[in-house]
Design an enzyme around this catalytic site. Sequence first.
Site, PDB file in Angstrom:
ATOM      1  N   GLN A 197      61.405  37.391  42.485  1.00  0.00           N
ATOM      2  CA  GLN A 197      60.817  38.568  41.823  1.00  0.00           C
ATOM      3  C   GLN A 197      60.137  39.508  42.817  1.00  0.00           C
ATOM      4  O   GLN A 197      60.086  40.713  42.585  1.00  0.00           O
ATOM      5  CB  GLN A 197      59.781  38.113  40.767  1.00  0.00           C
ATOM      6  CG  GLN A 197      60.371  37.442  39.544  1.00  0.00           C
ATOM      7  CD  GLN A 197      60.375  35.940  39.698  1.00  0.00           C
ATOM      8  OE1 GLN A 197      60.557  35.415  40.795  1.00  0.00           O
ATOM      9  NE2 GLN A 197      60.200  35.216  38.601  1.00  0.00           N
ATOM     10  N   ASP A 238      49.730  34.271  33.738  1.00  0.00           N
ATOM     11  CA  ASP A 238      50.398  34.004  32.455  1.00  0.00           C
ATOM     12  C   ASP A 238      49.442  33.424  31.432  1.00  0.00           C
ATOM     13  O   ASP A 238      49.687  33.509  30.234  1.00  0.00           O
ATOM     14  CB  ASP A 238      51.589  33.074  32.662  1.00  0.00           C
ATOM     15  CG  ASP A 238      52.747  33.850  33.260  1.00  0.00           C
ATOM     16  OD1 ASP A 238      52.696  34.167  34.463  1.00  0.00           O
ATOM     17  OD2 ASP A 238      53.677  34.196  32.497  1.00  0.00           O
TER      18      ASP A 238
END
Length: 347
Positions: A197, A238
Amino acid sequence: MTYRTLEWLDDGILRLLDQRELPARTVYLDYTDAAGVAEAIREMVVRGAPAIGATAAYGLALAAVHSDATDPDGLRAALQAAAEVLRRSRPTAVNLFGAIDRVLARAADPALASVESLRAAVLDEAHRIAEEDIATNRQIGLNALPLVPDRATIIHHCNTGALATVDYGTALGIIRTAHEHGKQVYVLVDETRPRLQGARLTSWELKNLGIPHRVIADGASGHYMRTQHVDLCVVGCDRVAANGDTANKIGTYNLAVVAHENGVPFYIAAPTTTIDLSTRSGDEIEIEERPAREMTHIDGVQITPDGVEVGNPAFDVTPARYITAIITERGVVYPPFEENLRKLLAK
Ligand code: MRU
């Protein structure tokens, strides 16, 4: 360059930018049902905690708009079924569950007495979640400004930009805000194995924004912190547990420990939608284990011997003691996190 991570089209379609194809190709995929959206989240067409939350909300909107239910109870049952499918897509980002619960709570309003009003309310709630995400991210960037010195060298992990959110980004939004306010920033971009990413998405975003940066191997961050001046590390999350333990992309924990060893401040950018006071510590956070193929193959080419054993946790937990501060849209939270996160959310 403009792009939309996710976009609702008025004819009842959710359009997602397929992040698996970036940076080589800009491909948009259209979805009309919640099962397809759940699959898109699982396969990481869309990823990043806030983007996953908003996408799931629109997944419920698709279920509402395309349901053939003839009465509100039938439509509510269809929404519950869609919610179950969406909840099983990815386990770690609390935004997924928060967004689903929020849409279902709105749909439960007994004043919504017709199928039409219920459909409109569900879609409206999804739009609100999406719009709030953008405003939240901008505010996180502003709140972080005093923490970013001019001429700062910053280490960033994974992708937390416009692609990981509805727009603007959280940790990358902080870097972007500093840049937009005239601060000279230089970013060391962790490539972020195994899905890359950082190398594929963060560098693409930074290049589009004209922010100077260098892609480095995840394992190189310690070397840079020991041998050059690094001002700060900033990452997304997260899920933040009540005690401040934070789950984020695999490798974050290593980065935090090395930052601590080198006296480099380590910041978490967290929309309050990512703070989960019902999870007491990081030990209670479910860590997603992803397919072995993400480790054994790169762009379809096998890089390991046949049949090798693989471990592929998508996230790790950084204990709160390694975190300098958690930057939210409501303000910057310092230790003791247990007490100060509770105070922040009670505001
Ligand atoms: O597996 P991913 O790409 O969904 O993981 C993303 C991250 O770990 C991000 O740092 C986090 O979701 C915050 S995004 C603003």
